[in-house]
Design an enzyme around this catalytic site. Structure first.
Site, mmCIF file in Angstrom:
data_model
loop_
_atom_site.group_PDB
_atom_site.id
_atom_site.type_symbol
_atom_site.label_atom_id
_atom_site.label_comp_id
_atom_site.label_asym_id
_atom_site.label_seq_id
_atom_site.Cartn_x
_atom_site.Cartn_y
_atom_site.Cartn_z
ATOM 1 N N GLY A 148 0.801 -1.215 0.000
ATOM 2 C CA GLY A 148 0.000 0.000 0.000
ATOM 3 C C GLY A 148 0.836 1.267 0.000
ATOM 4 O O GLY A 148 0.534 2.238 -0.705
ATOM 5 N N ALA B 74 6.337 -14.596 -0.887
ATOM 6 C CA ALA B 74 6.568 -15.711 -1.808
ATOM 7 C C ALA B 74 6.114 -15.415 -3.233
ATOM 8 O O ALA B 74 5.838 -16.339 -3.993
ATOM 9 C CB ALA B 74 5.871 -16.964 -1.286
ATOM 10 N N HIS C 72 -0.495 -13.744 7.056
ATOM 11 C CA HIS C 72 -1.376 -12.764 6.425
ATOM 12 C C HIS C 72 -2.357 -12.179 7.430
ATOM 13 O O HIS C 72 -3.561 -12.407 7.334
ATOM 14 C CB HIS C 72 -2.136 -13.409 5.264
ATOM 15 C CG HIS C 72 -1.244 -13.992 4.219
ATOM 16 N ND1 HIS C 72 -1.465 -15.218 3.633
ATOM 17 C CD2 HIS C 72 -0.111 -13.511 3.660
ATOM 18 C CE1 HIS C 72 -0.514 -15.465 2.749
ATOM 19 N NE2 HIS C 72 0.322 -14.455 2.754
#
Length: 529
Positions: free
Chosen positions: A15, A90, A463
């Site tokens: 972001g 990843a 996450h």
């Protein structure tokens, strides 16, 4: 009011990098502040055993890019660096299923299903998303496992931010931005994506958004933290701008028109809680810390002691499958020699997610040790873990969340920090555990899980999202559908904390796309003069 810069962006992840570049392109003077270091080929860790350059434990002098935070409900894996989590992630950049827009706090705020495809496309172009072209042994084995459980048709190569080029190791002038970007090198399938790409193949943010933003004039302050954000003059809503305090390698105060918080879900929550309690930004919504999600995630795996093939070869996540409509599994790997994550694994155990599971685990371990002592020893030793193991990143779109609060911990009462509260999120995914057990038995492996899951009933997630979610009002969330913080002017949040529901896939692409959407609504500087 004269400003030192127009906007300050706090954090250089997905972001923050989007915000920095787009604001510079709109003609604004922008300063980017990043707590972590700038990593290059010369200071990347050689493996996960290079603790000083890999782990983020600054109080111990370790300023790498991989961090772990331990909470009552979850262990969060995260990144700290110029480029944020992109340095250690990843590369996987997937569009989530459409139904995620119909659940959570962002449901009904906008016609997301019609609007977002254009922003996903923009993000994909910037991040160089392409279909994986290199299948390693672990990918072929995952396909075999999918066939065993009757889900072979769901197998797919991942969409990734990797430059493959014409041949491995071949250098190529910038292939993405008409020569404005850096030189790239074709991927050599070393499996080292999550230890930081040392070859120029990974499309980390310092190779695209951040590279272009700096080239266009963005000012960058690394190894520096923002410690305060205070409205200027008699403007409690920030309409006259803000004074932002920087501490670290750079110590100064800047007067700015606006601020973009992009510190990751945990970082943004912690900073906003601090500013709210200090009285710097007292009107931040009381919904701060609510609706924190873990992407309904679990980390498990299968190990093949003395494996004749090197399962670390390939890219970090080269393939995935769906074992049911809600459950998504990806084959993940570290490069050969990066075995320290093996310290966090143990034998996978069934049972209920409570104290009785420890008894079941002990029974399972003893049975395996008595019947296969050498195999048991080899499956749990750290050495050879990366070469011999398939790590499964399991995610679900099923909704569920917890709360973060800002409190003093009993063992460290000297300052406040984030703590988790509320009902526990699921410790493990039964369908994923069943898949790993069945697949391991059929392929001659030992199923594994994280030791925190067994001993402490705490899952791991790479996450963490939510906590400052977008919503229809300040009673329900912290910012609106354009990422603007309620009750303030020119304050934005552009990171995973705004996401309104579990995605069921890696969130990096969605954070990028949502940030592109938010920045598209800020007018050019010339139109505001």
């Amino acid at each position: 009011m004269e400003f030192d810069v127009d906007y300050i962006v706090i954090g250089s992840g997905f972001g923050g990098s989007v915000s920095t570049l787009r604001l510079v392109e709109k003609g604004y003077d922008v300063a980017l502040v990043e707590m972590g270091k700038r990593f290059t080929k010369t200071n990347m860790p050689k493996s996960t055993w290079s603790l000083k350059n890999w782990l983020w434990l600054p109080f111990l002098g370790m300023k790498g890019f991989f961090g772990m935070r331990f909470f009552k409900h979850v262990v969060v894996l995260h990144g700290n660096a110029f480029g944020g989590g992109s340095i250690t992630y990843a590369n996987t950049l997937l569009v989530p299923p459409e139904h995620i827009w119909d659940q959570g706090t962002w449901a009904g705020l906008h016609n997301w299903k019609e609007v977002m495809p254009a922003y996903y496309s923009k993000a994909q172009k910037m991040l160089g998303v392409t279909t994986n072209k290199i299948f390693g042994p672990a990918d072929f084995r995952l396909k075999e496992m999918a066939k065993i459980v009757g889900m072979e048709k769901s197998f797919y190569p991942t969409e990734v931010g990797v430059f493959f080029g014409n041949s491995p190791g071949e250098k190529h002038p910038d292939p993405y931005f008409d020569g404005e970007g850096p030189e790239r090198t074709g991927c050599i399938a070393c499996g080292g994506c999550m230890v930081g790409c040392q070859h120029g193949a990974k499309n980390s943010l310092d190779m695209n958004y951040l590279y272009l933003a700096e080239k266009k004039g963005a000012k960058v302050f690394t190894e520096t933290k923002v410690t305060d954000v205070t409205p200027l003059g008699n403007s409690p809503d920030g309409s006259l701008g803000y004074e932002v305090t920087l501490k670290g390698v750079t110590n100064k105060k800047l007067k700015v028109k606006g601020v973009v918080f992009a510190c990751s879900s945990l970082g943004t929550q912690e900073l906003l809680f601090t500013l709210k309690e200090r009285g710097s930004l007292p009107h931040i919504s009381n919904a701060l810390g609510d609706k924190v999600r873990t992407n309904a995630e679990s980390l498990i795996g299968v190990r093949y002691p003395d494996s004749p093939v090197d399962l670390s070869e390939g890219i970090a996540i080269g393939s995935g499958i769906y074992i049911d409509e809600h459950t998504h599994i990806e084959a993940t790997r570290y490069p050969a020699g990066s075995d320290s994550m093996g310290l966090l694994t143990t034998v996978l155990t069934k049972g209920k997610p409570d104290i009785t599971r420890i008894v079941t685990w002990v029974t399972t371990f003893l049975k395996l040790f008595i019947t296969k002592p050498i195999v048991t020893f080899k499956s749990l030793r750290p050495g050879g873990f990366a070469r011999e193991s398939m790590i499964f990143l399991c995610m679900q779109t099923l909704d569920g969340h917890l709360r973060m609060r800002f409190k003093r911990r009993w063992f460290w009462p000297f300052k406040k920090s984030l703590v988790t509260e509320g009902p526990k999120v699921p410790t493990f995914i039964p369908a994923a555990n069943e898949f790993a057990t069945k697949a391991a038995a059929a392929t001659g492996g030992i199923p594994l899980t994280s030791i925190t899951e067994i001993l402490f009933n705490i899952p791991m997630t790479a996450h963490c999202i939510g906590g400052a979610v977008m919503a229809s009002s300040a009673e329900e969330g912290v910012c609106d559908l354009k990422n603007r913080i309620f009750n303030y002017q020119n304050l934005y949040i552009c990171d995973g904390s705004v996401l309104g529901s579990n995605l069921g896939v890696n969130p990096s692409l969605t954070i990028t796309a949502i940030s592109e959407f938010a920045m598209s609504h800020i007018p050019d500087k010339t139109t505001t003069l």
